[in-house]
Design an enzyme around this catalytic site. Structure first.
Site, short mmCIF file in Angstrom:
data_model
loop_
_atom_site.label_atom_id
_atom_site.label_comp_id
_atom_site.label_asym_id
_atom_site.label_seq_id
_atom_site.Cartn_x
_atom_site.Cartn_y
_atom_site.Cartn_z
CG ASP A 36 22.20 65.61 45.26
OD1 ASP A 36 21.53 64.61 44.92
OD2 ASP A 36 23.39 65.52 45.63
CG ASP A 62 24.48 67.37 54.67
OD1 ASP A 62 23.68 66.41 54.80
OD2 ASP A 62 25.65 67.33 55.09
CB VAL A 63 19.08 65.24 53.54
CG1 VAL A 63 18.55 65.65 52.19
CG2 VAL A 63 20.03 64.04 53.44
CG ASN A 89 15.95 59.18 46.24
OD1 ASN A 89 15.84 57.96 46.12
ND2 ASN A 89 16.87 59.89 45.59
CE1 TYR A 155 21.66 51.85 51.47
CE2 TYR A 155 20.96 49.57 51.22
CZ TYR A 155 20.94 50.88 50.79
OH TYR A 155 20.20 51.23 49.69
CE LYS A 159 18.39 53.03 52.06
NZ LYS A 159 17.90 54.34 51.61
CB THR A 190 21.93 54.36 40.66
OG1 THR A 190 22.42 53.71 41.84
CG2 THR A 190 20.44 54.11 40.52
N1 LIG Z 1 20.72 51.74 43.54
C1 LIG Z 1 20.19 50.76 44.24
O1 LIG Z 1 20.38 49.56 43.93
C2 LIG Z 1 19.31 51.04 45.42
C3 LIG Z 1 18.55 50.00 45.93
C4 LIG Z 1 17.73 50.26 47.03
C5 LIG Z 1 17.67 51.53 47.57
N2 LIG Z 1 18.44 52.51 47.03
C6 LIG Z 1 18.34 53.83 47.64
O2 LIG Z 1 17.91 54.75 46.65
C7 LIG Z 1 18.32 56.06 47.03
C8 LIG Z 1 18.96 56.74 45.85
O3 LIG Z 1 20.15 56.03 45.53
P1 LIG Z 1 20.76 55.92 44.06
O4 LIG Z 1 21.02 54.49 43.83
O5 LIG Z 1 19.94 56.71 43.12
O6 LIG Z 1 22.17 56.60 44.36
P2 LIG Z 1 22.96 57.82 43.69
O7 LIG Z 1 24.29 57.80 44.34
O8 LIG Z 1 22.86 57.75 42.22
O9 LIG Z 1 22.13 59.09 44.17
C9 LIG Z 1 22.11 59.49 45.52
C10 LIG Z 1 22.11 61.00 45.58
O10 LIG Z 1 22.01 61.38 46.96
C11 LIG Z 1 22.86 62.50 47.14
N3 LIG Z 1 23.22 62.63 48.56
C12 LIG Z 1 24.01 61.79 49.29
N4 LIG Z 1 24.14 62.28 50.54
C13 LIG Z 1 23.42 63.43 50.59
C14 LIG Z 1 23.17 64.38 51.62
N5 LIG Z 1 23.72 64.25 52.85
N6 LIG Z 1 22.37 65.43 51.35
C15 LIG Z 1 21.84 65.57 50.11
N7 LIG Z 1 22.05 64.72 49.10
C16 LIG Z 1 22.83 63.65 49.34
C17 LIG Z 1 24.07 62.22 46.27
O11 LIG Z 1 24.82 63.39 46.00
C18 LIG Z 1 23.41 61.62 45.04
O12 LIG Z 1 23.11 62.62 44.09
C19 LIG Z 1 19.22 55.89 48.24
O13 LIG Z 1 18.47 56.13 49.42
C20 LIG Z 1 19.62 54.43 48.17
O14 LIG Z 1 19.96 53.90 49.43
C21 LIG Z 1 19.24 52.31 45.97
#
Ligand SMILES: NC(=O)c1ccc[n+]([C@@H]2O[C@H](COP(=O)([O-])OP(=O)(O)OC[C@H]3O[C@@H](n4cnc5c(N)ncnc54)[C@H](O)[C@@H]3O)[C@@H](O)[C@H]2O)c1
Length: 257
Positions: A36, A62-63, A89, A155, A159, A190
């Site tokens: 992360d 950084d991914v 993720n 977004y 996706k 989240t």
């Molecule tokens: N929460 C929702 O409702 C939801 C729904 C569908 C999909 N998602 C997807 O689930 C995944 C996780 O999201 P979440 O809701 O747990 O969010 P979150 O913000 O709680 O966690 C995301 C994490 O990704 C990290 N991150 C962001 N950019 C980064 C980078 N460039 N390099 C490394 N790490 C990085 C952040 O620091 C954070 O810790 C995401 O891909 C999001 O699009 C979330």
């Protein structure tokens, strides 16, 4: 693939879905590389895993950066001797104001993290897994990648890209004994979602959590299913509060299936 004794790299493992999945896979006996940008929260995920007897390490990465991503994958080999599972993720949303308002760099960053980094991680992990005889790759897409999502079209495009990348890549990956699938969550409780709602409210928009919201642990269970069930490849697992639906790739025009 049974996670016990395996090694998993989880991007975005510092928070939300990534953290819940890191904890779940650790309980299932996998050793975890938490990757992360957020060092403090990432280290907390490691502590949470270790506090229940699991094994994990944190790598700041950084991914979107190929050197960081390679280093993240190399950490799995250096620390734990193998790389069996990659969970792509990490993700962000464009948020408020939505496209096409706002700066160009905001939505480019969304495409970089939510789509390009999934391709990059897969590109770098596949040869490492092939050398080892196979592996499993899961990516977090979204229901926004399966249906129109007018709140955040960029977004949604990113996706949708992850969903079709999964569908399209799976036959090639299967030849290397790598199974590629993605999970498509609905709204999950989240920090990403809560921050988005706060930002929208500050911008004067009406925004609230849905009455039924998914817990991050439910997505972790869905990811575990995609890892454990060796029959699953090239699928998108949609997860709603009401239940799950496995989405197969539609047949290409003219192809026989
Ligand atoms: N929460 C929702 O409702 C939801 C729904 C569908 C999909 N998602 C997807 O689930 C995944 C996780 O999201 P979440 O809701 O747990 O969010 P979150 O913000 O709680 O966690 C995301 C994490 O990704 C990290 N991150 C962001 N950019 C980064 C980078 N460039 N390099 C490394 N790490 C990085 C952040 O620091 C954070 O810790 C995401 O891909 C999001 O699009 C979330």
């Amino acid at each position: 693939m049974e996670p016990k004794g395996k090694v998993a790299v989880i991007t975005g493992g510092a928070s939300g879905i990534g953290r819940a999945t890191a904890q779940r896979l650790a309980v299932a006996g996998a050793r975890i590389v938490v990757a992360d940008l957020d060092e403090s929260m990432g280290s907390d995920t490691v502590k949470l895993i270790e506090s229940v007897g699991g094994t994990a390490t944190f790598v700041k990465a950084d991914v979107t950066d190929s050197n960081d991503t390679q280093r993240m994958l190399d950490t799995a080999i250096a620390k734990f001797g193998r790389l069996d599972i990659l969970y792509n993720n990490a993700g962000i949303a464009v948020g408020s104001p939505p496209f096409p308002v706002g700066e160009l760099r905001r939505w480019r960053r969304v495409l970089d993290i939510d789509l390009q980094a999934v391709i990059l991680g897969t590109y770098l992990a596949a040869p490492m897994m092939e050398r080892q005889g196979g592996g499993v790759i899961v990516s977090t897409a979204s229901m926004a990648g399966l249906y129109p999502y007018k709140e955040d079209p960029v977004y949604a495009a990113a996706k949708a890209g992850v969903v079709n990348f999964t569908f399209s890549l799976a036959p090639w990956a299967a030849r290397l004994n790598i199974r590629v699938n993605c999970v498509c969550p609905g709204v999950v409780d989240t920090p990403l979602v809560r921050k988005g709602i706060d930002a929208a409210r500050r911008a004067g928009e009406r925004a609230s959590l849905p009455a039924r919201i998914i817990a991050p642990t439910e997505i972790a269970e869905a990811v575990l299913t995609l890892i454990v069930d060796d029959s699953l490849a090239g699928r998108a697992l949609e997860v709603r509060p009401a239940g799950r639906r496995l989405v197969e790739a539609p047949a290409a025009p003219g192809s026989r299936r």
